[in-house]
Write an enzyme that holds these catalytic residues in place. Structure first.
Site, mmCIF file in Angstrom:
data_model
loop_
_atom_site.group_PDB
_atom_site.id
_atom_site.type_symbol
_atom_site.label_atom_id
_atom_site.label_comp_id
_atom_site.label_asym_id
_atom_site.label_seq_id
_atom_site.Cartn_x
_atom_site.Cartn_y
_atom_site.Cartn_z
ATOM 1 N N CYS A 88 0.828 -1.195 0.000
ATOM 2 C CA CYS A 88 0.000 0.000 0.000
ATOM 3 C C CYS A 88 0.874 1.262 0.000
ATOM 4 C CB CYS A 88 -0.979 -0.039 1.178
ATOM 5 S SG CYS A 88 -2.373 1.084 0.946
ATOM 6 N N HIS A 196 -3.332 -5.683 0.719
ATOM 7 C CA HIS A 196 -2.773 -5.913 2.057
ATOM 8 C C HIS A 196 -2.794 -7.398 2.439
ATOM 9 C CE1 HIS A 196 -2.462 -1.778 3.631
ATOM 10 N NE2 HIS A 196 -3.511 -1.520 2.881
ATOM 11 N N GLU A 198 -1.133 -8.782 4.670
ATOM 12 C CA GLU A 198 -0.996 -8.891 6.128
ATOM 13 C C GLU A 198 -2.339 -8.788 6.843
ATOM 14 O OE1 GLU A 198 -0.794 -6.134 4.539
ATOM 15 O OE2 GLU A 198 -0.737 -4.342 5.791
#
Lengths: 224, 79
Positions: A88, A196, A198
């Site tokens: 990002c 993302h 994560e």
């Protein structure tokens, strides 16, 4: 494996990234590094640049972070063959630093978009994507206002020809050229992507398609 | 000495903000707006007193930080 997460004023995915890295590297093996540090911890294998709004997105997203003292050290690390990934805002910073080509412009619809999107895995030729199958469709969240990847035609041709497109959107949400969601450096050791992984890294978070991103890093670097 | 920097998108680079402004102008009844391109103006107050030296320094600032020359052009004006 020793990992570092860089923190800028306005980073807000730094803890998420550290948790995901600790899960595969073990506690105590992930350092948080402040943007004013001109030196990195010794013995690092991989550096993560997290999402957020570094320096308030002033001037251009990632522009000021890319010129901060720690980024000189990160660029040196990458130029010596180190592994670096940016998610990002981290992708925006890597593009502004020159480690990755092109630029992330404002979303075509001028809207901040926060939702899960489907990605196809385009290249498995990197430690970040090695545990996925080529052509596989995975789900990860996006949350950005400037994810509209743009580059000149020669760069786009080179990225495709050299197998440097890591991920594409199944349906481009932001106007990105060639549906590009993530790209790799020429040596495939630097990756930037807008989604993302994560954030879908644990069943408790609603999905696990991001797990293999981090396990791939650990598999390659623990055995190295 | 003051300097003013204009940063504009290069020709051919899509400008979604400019397009939104053009659309809004049309909705307000301003006809005949063929195109709108949005950029930014950065004003600098410099200690330098020599115009040529100031121009050179500000050009370097533009190359290093103020503009992203992948998509943006810049021009420097010494006031």
């Amino acid at each position: 494996m020793r990992a570092a997460v860089i923190q800028f004023p306005g980073s807000n995915c730094d803890r998420d990234m550290a948790v995901a890295l600790e899960k595969v590297a073990g506690k105590g093996n992930v350092s948080m590094v402040w943007h004013k540090d001109a030196d990195l911890p010794s013995g690092l294998d991989v550096i993560g640049i997290p999402g957020g709004f570094s320096f308030g997105d002033y001037l251009r997203c990632g522009a000021i972070a890319a010129r901060s003292p720690v980024m000189n050290a990160v660029v040196d690390f990458a130029n010596k063959g180190g592994y670096v990934f940016g998610l990002c805002n981290g992708f925006q910073i890597l593009a502004e630093s020159g480690l990755l080509p092109g630029v992330l412009m404002r979303n075509a619809q001028l809207k901040y978009i926060c939702k899960n999107v489907e990605l196809t895995v385009e290249s498995t030729d990197s430690i970040f994507t090695s545990l996925y199958k080529k052509g596989e469709v995975i789900t990860t969240p996006i949350a950005h206002h400037e994810g509209n990847y743009s580059a000149d035609p020669e760069t786009l041709k080179m990225l495709a020809g050299d197998d440097r497109i890591a991920f594409k959107y199944v349906e481009t949400p932001n106007g990105a050229m060639d549906d590009i969601a993530g790209i790799l450096s020429p040596n495939k050791r630097v990756l930037g992507m807008m989604p993302h992984p994560e954030r879908l890294n644990d069943p408790e978070l609603g999905g696990t398609d991001g797990v293999r991103f981090f396990e791939g890093i650990a598999n390659a670097l623990v055995s190295a | 000495m003051k300097a003013r920097v204009h940063v504009t998108l290069k020709n051919g680079v899509l400008d979604p903000q400019g397009a939104a402004v053009a659309h809004s102008l049309g909705a307000l009844g301003f006809d005949g707006v063929n195109d709108v391109r949005q950029g930014k103006v950065i004003e600098l107050d410099l200690a330098e007193t020599d115009a040529a030296a100031a121009t050179e320094t500000v050009n370097k600032m533009c190359e290093k930080l103020l503009a992203n020359t992948v998509i943006e052009n810049y021009s420097v004006e010494i006031l």
